[in-house]
Write an enzyme that holds these catalytic residues in place. Structure first.
Site, PDB file in Angstrom:
ATOM      1  CG  ASP A  30      -2.067   0.955   1.122  1.00 31.20           C
ATOM      2  OD1 ASP A  30      -3.223   0.503   1.117  1.00 31.20           O
ATOM      3  OD2 ASP A  30      -1.809   2.174   1.047  1.00 31.20           O
ATOM      4  CG  ASN A  85     -12.065  -0.433   4.146  1.00 31.49           C
ATOM      5  OD1 ASN A  85     -12.458  -0.742   5.267  1.00 31.49           O
ATOM      6  ND2 ASN A  85     -10.879   0.125   3.929  1.00 31.49           N
ATOM      7  N   GLY A  91     -14.892   3.833   3.932  1.00 35.10           N
ATOM      8  CA  GLY A  91     -13.548   4.181   3.486  1.00 35.10           C
ATOM      9  C   GLY A  91     -13.067   3.533   2.217  1.00 35.10           C
ATOM     10  CD  GLN A  92     -14.799  -0.574  -2.162  1.00 34.86           C
ATOM     11  OE1 GLN A  92     -15.944  -0.730  -1.732  1.00 34.86           O
ATOM     12  NE2 GLN A  92     -14.292  -1.307  -3.136  1.00 34.86           N
ATOM     13  CB  SER A  93     -10.522   5.283  -1.681  1.00 35.12           C
ATOM     14  OG  SER A  93      -9.382   4.473  -1.456  1.00 35.12           O
ATOM     15  CG  HIS A  98      -8.513  -3.076  -2.251  1.00 32.10           C
ATOM     16  ND1 HIS A  98      -9.509  -2.493  -2.993  1.00 32.10           N
ATOM     17  CD2 HIS A  98      -8.360  -2.293  -1.150  1.00 32.10           C
ATOM     18  CE1 HIS A  98      -9.937  -1.406  -2.377  1.00 32.10           C
ATOM     19  NE2 HIS A  98      -9.267  -1.266  -1.240  1.00 32.10           N
ATOM     20  CG  LEU A  99      -7.501  -9.575   2.127  1.00 28.93           C
ATOM     21  CD1 LEU A  99      -8.683  -9.274   3.038  1.00 28.93           C
ATOM     22  CD2 LEU A  99      -7.345 -11.088   1.934  1.00 28.93           C
ATOM     23  CG  HIS A 100      -6.747  -2.926   3.279  1.00 26.38           C
ATOM     24  ND1 HIS A 100      -5.990  -1.791   3.092  1.00 26.38           N
ATOM     25  CD2 HIS A 100      -7.946  -2.675   2.699  1.00 26.38           C
ATOM     26  CE1 HIS A 100      -6.711  -0.882   2.434  1.00 26.38           C
ATOM     27  NE2 HIS A 100      -7.896  -1.390   2.195  1.00 26.38           N
TER      28      HIS A 100
HETATM   29  P1  AMP Z   1      -9.580   1.355   0.331  1.00 25.13           P
HETATM   30  O1  AMP Z   1      -9.607   2.704   0.991  1.00 25.13           O
HETATM   31  O2  AMP Z   1     -10.005   0.210   1.219  1.00 25.13           O
HETATM   32  O3  AMP Z   1     -10.336   1.369  -0.981  1.00 25.13           O
HETATM   33  O4  AMP Z   1      -8.054   1.044   0.026  1.00 25.13           O
HETATM   34  C1  AMP Z   1      -7.381   1.593  -1.073  1.00 25.13           C
HETATM   35  C2  AMP Z   1      -5.937   1.600  -0.717  1.00 25.13           C
HETATM   36  O5  AMP Z   1      -5.194   1.750  -1.891  1.00 25.13           O
HETATM   37  C3  AMP Z   1      -5.531   2.727   0.229  1.00 25.13           C
HETATM   38  O6  AMP Z   1      -5.012   2.166   1.441  1.00 25.13           O
HETATM   39  C4  AMP Z   1      -4.464   3.489  -0.561  1.00 25.13           C
HETATM   40  O7  AMP Z   1      -3.404   3.932   0.243  1.00 25.13           O
HETATM   41  C5  AMP Z   1      -4.024   2.450  -1.563  1.00 25.13           C
HETATM   42  N1  AMP Z   1      -3.473   2.947  -2.808  1.00 25.13           N
HETATM   43  C6  AMP Z   1      -3.974   3.927  -3.590  1.00 25.13           C
HETATM   44  N2  AMP Z   1      -3.232   4.056  -4.706  1.00 25.13           N
HETATM   45  C7  AMP Z   1      -2.251   3.117  -4.628  1.00 25.13           C
HETATM   46  C8  AMP Z   1      -1.162   2.742  -5.474  1.00 25.13           C
HETATM   47  N3  AMP Z   1      -0.928   3.349  -6.664  1.00 25.13           N
HETATM   48  N4  AMP Z   1      -0.351   1.732  -5.066  1.00 25.13           N
HETATM   49  C9  AMP Z   1      -0.558   1.124  -3.884  1.00 25.13           C
HETATM   50  N5  AMP Z   1      -1.565   1.428  -3.048  1.00 25.13           N
HETATM   51  C10 AMP Z   1      -2.402   2.422  -3.409  1.00 25.13           C
END
Ligand code: AMP
Length: 112
Positions: A30, A85, A91-93, A98-100
């Site tokens: 990440d 998320n 907080g999903q962005s 994707h699995l954290h």
């Molecule tokens: P979420 O908020 O659960 O959707 O997680 C998205 C994650 O992607 C966040 O923790 C970001 O820090 C991460 N992220 C965004 N852009 C990148 C990237 N180019 N490479 C690696 N991680 C990223």
């Protein structure tokens, strides 16, 4: 899928700090790490969230978890947290499943 950040990392079109690749998954660090080890494990194919992937392909859904466990083991961690998320409200962005994987520091419960 066009304009999906994680599809582009999977395809090698933009760089990712990849730590593991399996037949159906890619794991990369990440960019904004929330723990000493913070890795995202994604399916190679595009699904919007964990439930969509699980409904469409349970085997690949399981492969995300086993890949995350392998990354944790390789980093020397028995204790780790896995998080999905789903939805902007929590907080999903990025809308590619994707699995954290988070490990390497104490964590509280309930999460914030
Ligand atoms: P979420 O908020 O659960 O959707 O997680 C998205 C994650 O992607 C966040 O923790 C970001 O820090 C991460 N992220 C965004 N852009 C990148 C990237 N180019 N490479 C690696 N991680 C990223």
């Amino acid at each position: 899928m066009e304009d999906c950040l994680f599809c582009k990392i999977v395809a090698g079109e933009i760089p990712g700090d990849i730590v593991l690749e399996t037949e159906h998954t890619v794991a990369f660090r990440d960019l904004n790490a929330q723990a000493p080890t913070h890795v995202l494990v994604v399916p190679r194919d595009h699904y919007a969230n964990a439930a969509e992937l699980a409904a469409a392909d349970p085997a690949v859904s399981a492969e995300l978890v086993t890949a995350a466990a392998a990354v944790a083991a390789e980093a020397g961690y028995d204790d780790y947290r896995l998080v999905y998320n789903t939805g902007t409200g929590v907080g999903q962005s990025v809308f590619h499943t994707h699995l954290h994987l988070l490990a390497g520091r104490p964590m509280t419960w309930p999460p914030g």
